[in-house]
Scaffold this active site. Structure first.
Site, PDB file in Angstrom:
ATOM      1  CG  LEU A 108      -4.137 -13.877  -4.471  1.00  0.00           C
ATOM      2  CD1 LEU A 108      -5.633 -14.111  -4.356  1.00  0.00           C
ATOM      3  CD2 LEU A 108      -3.847 -12.935  -5.632  1.00  0.00           C
ATOM      4  NE  ARG A 109       0.315 -14.450   3.888  1.00  0.00           N
ATOM      5  CZ  ARG A 109       0.470 -15.751   3.771  1.00  0.00           C
ATOM      6  NH1 ARG A 109       1.558 -16.236   3.204  1.00  0.00           N
ATOM      7  NH2 ARG A 109      -0.442 -16.594   4.223  1.00  0.00           N
TER       8      ARG A 109
END
Length: 341
Positions: free
Chosen positions: A272-273
């Protein structure tokens, strides 16, 4: 020491300048990785931006540039509340730097015989609240890469020797540059950079002539050249300061969050970065544009730099990573939004 080349006088390289500005507005974006030809202004841009930014307030004599005496590490033995204004730090991390030079060195003998934590601060301490610049970052030794990964994750440098432990804040904007022909960057470190971009030498005569003119004028009469560009640099500085002041107030609708997620899914981004970086970058860009809310155009403007290094390789797609991101952005944004429940 000669003053840095003015940021506003850098010819072209608009995406690189945009990325530098955005990390100045919001350092939590996570730094900038610049790959490209030598002599394209990579190091010039980071030094120019740091010189353009307003000075930071720090406790006098503090080796980590702490803003308050309470933030100064105890091993520094700072007993004053007096503050001074210093330029935004820009620290070079050379390829051959030893571990002690990077993280700092602990005087074991003095610690054992006198019971004192005698510590010589390293490059990470000096870079706190500023920029850490690594040229040829793809050639960095693995054990130094591991150190940087730990510090980037925690924002703190920890040095442990013979049962003794030293800690200090190490929060900085990491800027790395390199030539892709000389080797790839380790995936773990690549993922830590918030933004990534490719730069190249201009391929038209007019642009190259303008680069030559400005550099020659800077070297022949630095004072006059700096005065010529001071007003434009000041305008950029004021815009950055204003954007910082409204950043926390920028609104983000759920539809924009859905767009971030849809883009990263379509690109095959791991984790999810990517979404978080895209959101922070778009928010900073909206603030720089003077808006109080993120819109789709903000995502379109920053998606290539925030996501190009998070793409999974596609051997059947010969397009550059930035072009692939732009193509997928158009595909996703041309698809009607799904109404939320």
């Amino acid at each position: 020491m000669k003053q840095p080349f003015p940021f506003s006088a850098i010819v072209g390289q608009d995406e690189m300048k945009q990325a530098m500005i955005l990390t100045a507005i919001d350092p939590s974006i996570g730094g900038v990785l610049v790959f490209g030809d030598r002599g394209t202004g990579k190091s010039t841009a980071v030094r120019a931006l740091a010189a353009l930014l307003p000075p930071i307030t720090a406790i006098k004599g503090c080796p980590t540039n702490s803003e308050t005496s309470a933030d100064c590490p105890d091993w520094a033995a700072i007993d004053t509340d007096k503050t001074v204004e210093i330029p935004t730090p820009v620290v070079d991390l050379p390829l051959g730097a030893t571990e002690d030079r990077v993280v700092g060195a602990l005087d074991i003998e003095k610690a054992l015989t006198q019971g004192e934590k005698a510590f010589e601060a390293g490059l990470l301490a000096r870079a706190n609240r500023g920029y850490l610049y690594i040229d040829e970052v793809n050639l960095l030794e693995d054990h130094i890469v591991d150190l940087l990964l730990d510090v980037a994750q925690t924002g703190e440098n920890v040095v442990e020797r013979e049962g003794l432990s030293i800690r200090h804040a190490a929060r900085f904007v990491l800027v790395g540059s390199g030539n892709p022909e000389e080797g790839e960057l380790r995936p773990q470190l690549l993922d830590r950079f918030g933004l990534s971009l490719d730069v190249s030498s201009p391929n038209d005569v007019e642009t190259r002539v303008e680069v030559i003119k400005r550099r020659d004028a800077y070297e022949r009469n630095t004072t006059t050249f700096l005065e010529t560009w001071a007003v434009k640099d000041a305008e950029i500085r004021d815009e950055i300061i204003k954007a910082r002041s409204i950043l926390a107030k920028i609104k983000t609708d759920d539809a924009i969050l859905a767009d971030c997620a849809a883009l990263c899914i379509a690109l095959g981004s791991d984790g999810l970065r990517g979404e978080l970086t895209l959101l922070r970058t778009a928010r900073a860009w909206a603030a720089y544009q003077g808006r109080n809310k993120v819109i789709r155009e903000d995502l379109q403007a920053v998606a290539p730099m925030a996501l190009r290094h998070r793409l999974r390789r596609d051997p059947l797609d010969e397009a550059g990573s930035g072009a692939r991101v732009a193509r997928i952005v158009n595909q996703v944004f041309n698809t009607p939004r799904v109404a939320s429940a």
